[in-house]
Every structure is written in C-alpha cells, then in structure tokens.
Motif scaffolding. Structure first.
Motif, mmCIF file in Angstrom:
data_model
loop_
_atom_site.group_PDB
_atom_site.id
_atom_site.type_symbol
_atom_site.label_atom_id
_atom_site.label_comp_id
_atom_site.label_asym_id
_atom_site.label_seq_id
_atom_site.Cartn_x
_atom_site.Cartn_y
_atom_site.Cartn_z
ATOM 1 N N ILE A 8 34.119 -8.499 93.724
ATOM 2 C CA ILE A 8 33.181 -9.319 94.494
ATOM 3 C C ILE A 8 33.615 -10.779 94.484
ATOM 4 N N PHE A 9 33.066 -11.528 95.423
ATOM 5 C CA PHE A 9 33.245 -12.975 95.464
ATOM 6 C C PHE A 9 31.907 -13.618 95.116
ATOM 7 N N ALA A 10 31.933 -14.595 94.230
ATOM 8 C CA ALA A 10 30.701 -15.284 93.825
ATOM 9 C C ALA A 10 30.901 -16.789 93.933
ATOM 10 N N ARG A 11 29.854 -17.464 94.388
ATOM 11 C CA ARG A 11 29.914 -18.926 94.495
ATOM 12 C C ARG A 11 28.541 -19.510 94.223
ATOM 13 N N SER A 12 28.498 -20.484 93.333
ATOM 14 C CA SER A 12 27.235 -21.176 93.064
ATOM 15 C C SER A 12 27.076 -22.337 94.038
ATOM 16 N N GLY A 13 25.887 -22.914 94.052
ATOM 17 C CA GLY A 13 25.604 -23.988 95.005
ATOM 18 C C GLY A 13 26.092 -25.348 94.538
ATOM 19 N N LYS A 14 26.496 -26.177 95.509
ATOM 20 C CA LYS A 14 26.882 -27.556 95.217
ATOM 21 C C LYS A 14 25.635 -28.371 94.910
ATOM 22 N N GLY A 15 25.769 -29.319 94.012
ATOM 23 C CA GLY A 15 24.661 -30.215 93.731
ATOM 24 C C GLY A 15 24.419 -31.171 94.886
ATOM 25 N N GLY A 16 23.162 -31.520 95.103
ATOM 26 C CA GLY A 16 22.847 -32.457 96.184
ATOM 27 C C GLY A 16 23.297 -33.869 95.849
ATOM 28 N N ASP A 17 23.646 -34.627 96.869
ATOM 29 C CA ASP A 17 24.083 -36.018 96.655
ATOM 30 C C ASP A 17 22.879 -36.900 96.317
ATOM 31 N N GLY A 18 23.135 -37.893 95.464
ATOM 32 C CA GLY A 18 22.103 -38.890 95.189
ATOM 33 C C GLY A 18 21.917 -39.804 96.391
ATOM 34 N N SER A 19 20.759 -40.389 96.478
ATOM 35 C CA SER A 19 20.436 -41.240 97.630
ATOM 36 C C SER A 19 20.676 -42.720 97.304
ATOM 37 N N GLY A 137 26.296 -26.604 90.632
ATOM 38 C CA GLY A 137 26.696 -27.996 90.433
ATOM 39 C C GLY A 137 25.498 -28.894 90.164
ATOM 40 N N LYS A 138 25.719 -29.901 89.345
ATOM 41 C CA LYS A 138 24.649 -30.839 89.000
ATOM 42 C C LYS A 138 24.444 -31.829 90.134
ATOM 43 N N GLY A 139 23.179 -32.139 90.425
ATOM 44 C CA GLY A 139 22.882 -33.110 91.478
ATOM 45 C C GLY A 139 23.319 -34.508 91.092
ATOM 46 N N GLY A 140 23.733 -35.274 92.098
ATOM 47 C CA GLY A 140 24.152 -36.654 91.842
ATOM 48 C C GLY A 140 22.972 -37.586 91.625
ATOM 49 N N ARG A 141 23.220 -38.665 90.912
ATOM 50 C CA ARG A 141 22.158 -39.633 90.630
ATOM 51 C C ARG A 141 22.000 -40.607 91.799
#
Length: 351
Positions: A8-19, A137-141
């Motif tokens: 299988i192929f697995a991919r986690s989500g990218k963290g959202g960019d900080g504003s 992925g961890k969200g950006g500050r």
C-alpha cells in the motif's frame, strides 16, 4: 477472496501554514501581529481490529491518505487540524517499509527483476492497539509568536511541516495456539469443525482449505484455545512449491503443532512417510518451527487398515504422544479435547 499480503501507499497530511496577519480595528488601525497557527496534519494510524481476518479491504484501494491541516487565520485563530485516517488490520500483521517512493516505482523495480527491499517496522498482534504509520506534519506558527520589543511587527510566519509518506508491505501471519498440520485430505477441516464452532469447507479432494481457518475450542473451566486449520502441505513446500511459504508462514506463531495423519492411508499414502516428510519440510523452512512442541493425531481410525498402521506407527515412534481419532464419526475427540485443555493449562494458551 483471502488476502494475506498487500502493498500500500500511505501519506499523512501536511501541516497548515502559520498566518502573517495584523490586527486592524476601528480604534486601532496599526495593531500588532495576530496571525494564528496552522493546524497539524492528520496521521495515518493502523489499528488491530478483532473483526478483521485478512487484508482484502486494501486489495482494490491500496492507499491510506490523511488530510492536511488548515492554515492559521487572523485574530490568532488556529487552523483546523487535518483528519487522521485509521487503517484496520487483522491481528498478526507485520508491517515493512519498501524501498520505493511510489507504487509505480515499486512495480517498476519488480518488473526489472530486482527484489524490493523490505525493512521491518512493526509486528501488530494486540487487539485494539494502534501504531502511527505516518505522522502528520506539525502546523506552522503564526507571526504573533515572533513579536518582540525590537520587532513589534514581524511579517514572518512558519510554513507547515510536510507529512510523511511511503510504500509499505503488510503481511498477515495467523495467530493461534494450535496449528493443524497435514497433507491435503488428512481430515484437518473436518476435525476443526468437530471440536470448535468454525465451519470450514469439507470435500473429498485436495486443497479444500486454501486459506487459514481459525476456530475457538472452549472448555468447561472457561479456558479456551485457538486452533488454526492451515492449508495442506506438499513435498517441496519449503521451496515454495504448492502453497509453500503461504502455508508455512502462518504456523510460525503457533505454540504447538498437531500433525493430523491419515492413519488408514486412504489416499494411498504411508502415515510414517507422511510424518517424516512433514517434519522435513518444516525443519528445512525454519529451525524455530522444527523445535516447536508437537503431537500426532491419528485420524480416520474408522477405516480399514488404520489399526494395523497405528501399531506399526507406534513401533516407529514409541516415545511420541499419539491420539487416535475419527473426525468423521467423533471417535477420540473427547480425549483430544482433554489434551488441548492440558496444553492450555500448561501455558500454551495465548493471553
């Protein structure tokens, strides 16, 4: 359809960019930074599901994709975290990482004649347990984190971290206390149906059982043992002939083996030669398997020549425990259940 291995192929989500935002109000036209943090990306999580017994759910859709985190917003609003995806797997699943960045690359490697490298990651056996296959992925500050007395209007904000991804190989190895081992048509399926609530297919031709079938044998003192009917062996199984490794890998987790033999030789076979061949195939495949405790179940004692063959068999194996039965008419099954109960109390039972 029974599926006991899958890629299988697995991919986690990218963290959202900080504003990078600044407060602008009616009475505060030059307010400070108020950019919020991006949400964390969703993770890919494997969960051991007691209601799953194979990997067929991934056969037509071999991927697990989590969603990304949302970007941060003004007024220090935190972006929404991405939704994690939980992949259900049966107990006894071994997880490997494959040396390919995509499913297409993995297929191309195999087509070129090369062998895919597999790196062990996890062996998942405990019911209900979870394993993070790809961490989100961890969200950006947001920029309000970067304010300081000397920089009261920071314009910088962090980008979210990329998620993890990869190609993985799942391999199911059946979990059972007792493994029924024997040549095709030895009567393993009939036996399992007699001593447990399992309903395996039974017919008078080889390889009726093409997949492991698990039954639970319950005793009066509330103890129980799990018995697996594994597809029959043929000569050369250790070299992957017939069902070969597909069979042998499923008995690796058993705590003891029951060699079910056609003591009447109704298929034109010799029970002594059968046992010797079965032991040889197992030892050539794995010394660990060869060292497992084992007992002989002499089946089909209701047929002609069974008693004479049993005498000869006991002479050849005088120290081995042999349980004469007839799975067809129920003879000897009480004695067999007593032996299974004894093994359970002696510590063979899976906790």
């Amino acid at each position: 359809m029974f599926v006991d291995h899958i890629r299988i192929f697995a991919r986690s989500g990218k963290g959202g960019d900080g504003s990078a935002s600044f407060y602008r109000g009616k009475f505060n036209p030059k307010g400070g930074p108020d950019g919020g943090d991006g949400g964390d990306g969703g993770s890919v999580i494997l969960e051991v599901d007691p209601h799953s017994n194979d990997l067929r759910r991934y056969f037509y859709d071999p991927k697990l994709l989590a969603s990304p985190g949302a970007p941060g917003r003004s007024f220090k609003k935190h972006g929404k975290n991405g939704k994690s995806v939980i992949g259900k797997i049966p107990p006894g699943t071994i997880v490997y990482r494959v040396n390919a960045s995509s499913m297409a690359e993995a297929t191309e490697i195999e087509r070129s004649g090369e062998t895919l490298e597999k790196v062990f990651i996890a062996d998942l056996t405990e019911l209900g347990s979870q394993f993070v296959l790809c961490k989100g992925g961890k969200g950006g500050r947001g920029n309000w984190h970067f304010r300081s007395p000397v920089n009261q209007a920071p314009k910088e904000a962090e980008e979210g971290e990329e998620g993890e991804e990869g190609v993985f190989f799942f391999e199911l190895r059946c979990i059972a206390d007792i493994g029924l081992v024997g040549f095709p048509n030895a009567g393993k399926s009939t036996l399992l149906g007699q001593i447990s609530a399992a309903k395996p297919k039974v017919a008078h031709y080889p390889f009726t059982t093409l997949q492991p079938i698990v039954g639970v044998v319950e005793f009066d003192d509330v103890t129980r043992c799990i018995v697996a009917d594994i597809p029959g062996l043929i000569e050369g199984a250790h070299r992957n002939r017939g069902l070969g490794h597909e069979f042998l890998k499923h008995i690796m987790r058993c705590k003891t083996l029951l060699f079910v033999l056609d003591m009447a030789g109704s298929e034109g076979r010799d029970p002594i030669a059968d046992l010797e061949q079965l032991r040889t195939e197992i030892s050539l495949y794995s010394e660990e398997l060869a060292d497992m405790p084992w007992i002989v179940v002499a089946n089909k004692m209701d047929l002609d020549e069974a008693n004479e063959n049993l005498k000869r068999f006991k002479t050849r194996f005088p120290k081995k425990e042999i349980i004469p039965i007839s799975a067809q008419d129920g003879y000897g099954l009480d004695e067999l259940r007593e032996v299974l109960h004894r093994l359970t109390l002696a510590g063979f039972r899976r906790d």
